[in-house]
Design a protein around this motif. Structure first.
Motif, PDB file in Angstrom:
ATOM      1  N   GLN A   1      12.259  22.933 -43.935  1.00 23.44           N
ATOM      2  CA  GLN A   1      13.206  21.747 -44.749  1.00 23.44           C
ATOM      3  C   GLN A   1      14.374  22.779 -44.901  1.00 23.44           C
ATOM      4  O   GLN A   1      14.776  21.869 -46.233  1.00 23.44           O
ATOM      5  CB  GLN A   1      12.773  21.374 -45.945  1.00 23.44           C
ATOM      6  CG  GLN A   1      11.507  20.249 -45.251  1.00 23.44           C
ATOM      7  CD  GLN A   1      11.223  19.275 -44.642  1.00 23.44           C
ATOM      8  OE1 GLN A   1      12.712  18.536 -44.993  1.00 23.44           O
ATOM      9  NE2 GLN A   1      11.391  19.190 -43.336  1.00 23.44           N
TER      10      GLN A   1
ATOM     11  N   ARG B   1      -0.238   7.513 -46.915  1.00 27.54           N
ATOM     12  CA  ARG B   1       1.287   7.410 -47.209  1.00 27.54           C
ATOM     13  C   ARG B   1       1.783   6.020 -47.284  1.00 27.54           C
ATOM     14  O   ARG B   1       2.967   5.769 -48.596  1.00 27.54           O
ATOM     15  CB  ARG B   1       2.433   7.124 -45.230  1.00 27.54           C
ATOM     16  CG  ARG B   1       2.648   7.158 -44.920  1.00 27.54           C
ATOM     17  CD  ARG B   1       3.816   8.138 -44.288  1.00 27.54           C
ATOM     18  NE  ARG B   1       4.611   8.222 -46.158  1.00 27.54           N
ATOM     19  CZ  ARG B   1       5.260   9.083 -46.526  1.00 27.54           C
ATOM     20  NH1 ARG B   1       4.609  10.224 -46.089  1.00 27.54           N
ATOM     21  NH2 ARG B   1       5.397   9.279 -47.689  1.00 27.54           N
TER      22      ARG B   1
ATOM     23  N   LYS C   1      -1.877  22.299 -49.727  1.00 25.84           N
ATOM     24  CA  LYS C   1      -0.543  21.863 -49.599  1.00 25.84           C
ATOM     25  C   LYS C   1      -0.212  23.067 -48.930  1.00 25.84           C
ATOM     26  O   LYS C   1       0.100  24.224 -50.251  1.00 25.84           O
ATOM     27  CB  LYS C   1      -0.194  21.154 -51.083  1.00 25.84           C
ATOM     28  CG  LYS C   1       0.082  20.069 -51.270  1.00 25.84           C
ATOM     29  CD  LYS C   1      -0.110  19.502 -52.400  1.00 25.84           C
ATOM     30  CE  LYS C   1      -0.439  18.332 -53.059  1.00 25.84           C
ATOM     31  NZ  LYS C   1      -0.176  17.392 -54.176  1.00 25.84           N
TER      32      LYS C   1
ATOM     33  N   TRP D   1       4.732  15.487 -52.720  1.00 23.23           N
ATOM     34  CA  TRP D   1       3.996  16.027 -51.934  1.00 23.23           C
ATOM     35  C   TRP D   1       2.514  15.904 -52.577  1.00 23.23           C
ATOM     36  O   TRP D   1       1.953  16.333 -53.783  1.00 23.23           O
ATOM     37  CB  TRP D   1       3.594  17.281 -51.530  1.00 23.23           C
ATOM     38  CG  TRP D   1       2.812  17.660 -50.177  1.00 23.23           C
ATOM     39  CD1 TRP D   1       1.744  16.648 -49.736  1.00 23.23           C
ATOM     40  CD2 TRP D   1       3.061  18.785 -49.624  1.00 23.23           C
ATOM     41  NE1 TRP D   1       1.429  17.541 -48.277  1.00 23.23           N
ATOM     42  CE2 TRP D   1       2.335  18.948 -48.381  1.00 23.23           C
ATOM     43  CE3 TRP D   1       3.899  20.005 -49.952  1.00 23.23           C
ATOM     44  CZ2 TRP D   1       1.722  19.889 -47.690  1.00 23.23           C
ATOM     45  CZ3 TRP D   1       3.522  20.875 -49.044  1.00 23.23           C
ATOM     46  CH2 TRP D   1       2.303  21.011 -47.885  1.00 23.23           C
TER      47      TRP D   1
ATOM     48  N   LYS E   1       4.716  25.176 -44.971  1.00 28.49           N
ATOM     49  CA  LYS E   1       4.708  24.518 -44.428  1.00 28.49           C
ATOM     50  C   LYS E   1       6.772  23.749 -44.959  1.00 28.49           C
ATOM     51  O   LYS E   1       7.080  23.098 -44.285  1.00 28.49           O
ATOM     52  CB  LYS E   1       4.849  22.716 -44.373  1.00 28.49           C
ATOM     53  CG  LYS E   1       3.809  22.761 -43.245  1.00 28.49           C
ATOM     54  CD  LYS E   1       2.617  21.789 -42.967  1.00 28.49           C
ATOM     55  CE  LYS E   1       1.263  21.736 -43.365  1.00 28.49           C
ATOM     56  NZ  LYS E   1       0.643  20.717 -42.702  1.00 28.49           N
TER      57      LYS E   1
ATOM     58  N   TRP F   1       5.782  13.989 -48.927  1.00 29.91           N
ATOM     59  CA  TRP F   1       4.661  14.094 -47.788  1.00 29.91           C
ATOM     60  C   TRP F   1       3.504  12.923 -48.296  1.00 29.91           C
ATOM     61  O   TRP F   1       3.427  13.435 -49.758  1.00 29.91           O
ATOM     62  CB  TRP F   1       4.661  15.126 -47.907  1.00 29.91           C
ATOM     63  CG  TRP F   1       5.874  16.097 -47.123  1.00 29.91           C
ATOM     64  CD1 TRP F   1       7.054  15.638 -46.514  1.00 29.91           C
ATOM     65  CD2 TRP F   1       6.352  16.934 -46.582  1.00 29.91           C
ATOM     66  NE1 TRP F   1       7.553  16.121 -45.329  1.00 29.91           N
ATOM     67  CE2 TRP F   1       6.967  17.340 -46.006  1.00 29.91           C
ATOM     68  CE3 TRP F   1       5.479  18.868 -46.845  1.00 29.91           C
ATOM     69  CZ2 TRP F   1       7.690  18.674 -45.037  1.00 29.91           C
ATOM     70  CZ3 TRP F   1       6.159  19.699 -47.036  1.00 29.91           C
ATOM     71  CH2 TRP F   1       6.710  19.614 -45.321  1.00 29.91           C
ATOM     72  N   SER F   2       3.126  13.435 -47.661  1.00 28.65           N
ATOM     73  CA  SER F   2       1.300  12.348 -47.916  1.00 28.65           C
ATOM     74  C   SER F   2       0.682  13.344 -47.654  1.00 28.65           C
ATOM     75  O   SER F   2       0.548  14.104 -46.764  1.00 28.65           O
ATOM     76  CB  SER F   2       1.535  11.067 -47.434  1.00 28.65           C
ATOM     77  OG  SER F   2       1.653  10.618 -46.213  1.00 28.65           O
TER      78      SER F   2
ATOM     79  N   GLU G   1      -0.939  13.514 -44.819  1.00 29.42           N
ATOM     80  CA  GLU G   1      -0.631  13.998 -43.175  1.00 29.42           C
ATOM     81  C   GLU G   1       0.069  15.803 -43.024  1.00 29.42           C
ATOM     82  O   GLU G   1      -0.583  16.220 -42.259  1.00 29.42           O
ATOM     83  CB  GLU G   1      -0.352  12.966 -42.453  1.00 29.42           C
ATOM     84  CG  GLU G   1      -0.481  11.632 -42.167  1.00 29.42           C
ATOM     85  CD  GLU G   1       0.438  10.584 -42.967  1.00 29.42           C
ATOM     86  OE1 GLU G   1       1.733  10.506 -42.971  1.00 29.42           O
ATOM     87  OE2 GLU G   1      -0.450  10.201 -44.115  1.00 29.42           O
ATOM     88  N   ARG G   2       0.290  15.566 -44.253  1.00 31.99           N
ATOM     89  CA  ARG G   2       1.262  16.886 -44.133  1.00 31.99           C
ATOM     90  C   ARG G   2      -0.164  17.958 -44.555  1.00 31.99           C
ATOM     91  O   ARG G   2      -0.248  19.310 -44.665  1.00 31.99           O
ATOM     92  CB  ARG G   2       2.338  16.973 -44.698  1.00 31.99           C
ATOM     93  CG  ARG G   2       3.085  16.180 -44.239  1.00 31.99           C
ATOM     94  CD  ARG G   2       3.825  17.355 -42.930  1.00 31.99           C
ATOM     95  NE  ARG G   2       4.961  16.956 -42.559  1.00 31.99           N
ATOM     96  CZ  ARG G   2       6.606  16.860 -42.396  1.00 31.99           C
ATOM     97  NH1 ARG G   2       6.084  18.119 -42.399  1.00 31.99           N
ATOM     98  NH2 ARG G   2       7.107  16.449 -41.624  1.00 31.99           N
ATOM     99  N   CYS G   3      -1.303  17.068 -44.921  1.00 32.71           N
ATOM    100  CA  CYS G   3      -2.596  18.472 -46.226  1.00 32.71           C
ATOM    101  C   CYS G   3      -2.746  19.020 -44.799  1.00 32.71           C
ATOM    102  O   CYS G   3      -3.386  18.765 -44.250  1.00 32.71           O
ATOM    103  CB  CYS G   3      -2.792  17.751 -47.072  1.00 32.71           C
ATOM    104  SG  CYS G   3      -2.264  16.817 -48.115  1.00 32.71           S
TER     105      CYS G   3
ATOM    106  N   TYR H   1      -7.947  19.355 -49.766  1.00 29.13           N
ATOM    107  CA  TYR H   1      -6.723  19.027 -49.096  1.00 29.13           C
ATOM    108  C   TYR H   1      -5.851  20.097 -49.476  1.00 29.13           C
ATOM    109  O   TYR H   1      -5.687  19.799 -50.424  1.00 29.13           O
ATOM    110  CB  TYR H   1      -5.969  17.324 -49.122  1.00 29.13           C
ATOM    111  CG  TYR H   1      -7.107  16.695 -48.254  1.00 29.13           C
ATOM    112  CD1 TYR H   1      -6.311  16.700 -46.843  1.00 29.13           C
ATOM    113  CD2 TYR H   1      -7.805  15.897 -49.208  1.00 29.13           C
ATOM    114  CE1 TYR H   1      -7.901  15.619 -46.577  1.00 29.13           C
ATOM    115  CE2 TYR H   1      -8.696  14.934 -48.764  1.00 29.13           C
ATOM    116  CZ  TYR H   1      -8.437  14.831 -47.274  1.00 29.13           C
ATOM    117  OH  TYR H   1      -9.535  13.821 -46.242  1.00 29.13           O
TER     118      TYR H   1
ATOM    119  N   SER I   1      -1.987  13.978 -51.726  1.00 27.37           N
ATOM    120  CA  SER I   1      -2.868  13.843 -50.450  1.00 27.37           C
ATOM    121  C   SER I   1      -3.176  12.557 -50.823  1.00 27.37           C
ATOM    122  O   SER I   1      -4.255  12.640 -49.687  1.00 27.37           O
ATOM    123  CB  SER I   1      -4.290  15.304 -51.024  1.00 27.37           C
ATOM    124  OG  SER I   1      -4.873  14.605 -52.455  1.00 27.37           O
TER     125      SER I   1
END
Ligand SMILES: [Mg+2]
Length: 168
Positions: free
Chosen positions: A114, A65, A106, A60, A110, A86-87, A89-91, A104, A62
């Motif tokens: 999973q 992508r 994390k 993961w 989230k 993850w990049s 966009e998930r932060c 950003y 920041s």
């Protein structure tokens, strides 16, 4: 979603596993991601081989992508399968009052989607402010800035080993 049995180690990329620099350092880069030269932290393969036997792995970052995909291809490839990569966009983007820029976050909750409980998750990251919502799950590591004599990944192995012993 089935509940996962193993613990999950989530890796940050920049300054944790790699260092990207616009100028070349005195030793060969692992690969180029123009305009960056990307350097791998020493003992990366040894560390991954050891922990992949015991833990599930994920990434993961920041960063973008495209950059995450490039680093994951080079560093993990098919040898070390990831649960996810993850990049940014998930932060969660938050204004940082000190710098007046953005930070950003994390938010490890989230990851529960999973199949991992929060107590199964460890996030290895050089930036504690990015894990500020779950500091207990943070495994701190000094920033890698490209030095060839860096041994932080060997130290990390030792720390994970003693964590396991302590939990047993
Ligand atoms: Mg970092």
């Amino acid at each position: 979603m089935a509940v996962k049995k193993r613990k999950l180690i989530v890796f940050d990329l920049d300054e944790t596993l790699v260092h990207a620099s616009k100028t070349e350092l005195g030793h060969p880069a692992a690969f180029a991601f123009p305009p960056y030269f990307v350097y791998q932290r020493p003992f990366l393969a040894e560390m991954l081989t050891t922990i992949a036997a015991e833990y599930d792995l994920a990434v993961w970052s920041s960063s973008s992508r495209e950059y995450v995909d490039a680093v994951v291809t080079h560093v993990f490839g098919a040898r070390y399968p990831l649960q996810f990569a993850w990049s940014v966009e998930r932060c969660v983007q938050k204004v940082d009052v000190r710098s007046n820029g953005y930070v950003y976050i994390k938010d490890l909750r989230k990851i529960q989607g999973q199949g991992y409980k929060l107590e199964q998750i460890m996030m290895v990251d050089d930036s504690p402010e990015k894990i500020a919502r779950q500091p207990k799950n943070h495994v701190a590591i000094a920033a890698y800035t490209g030095h060839q004599d860096d041994r932080a990944l060997l130290d990390l192995l030792q720390r994970l080993k003693s964590k396991n012993t302590a939990a047993a």
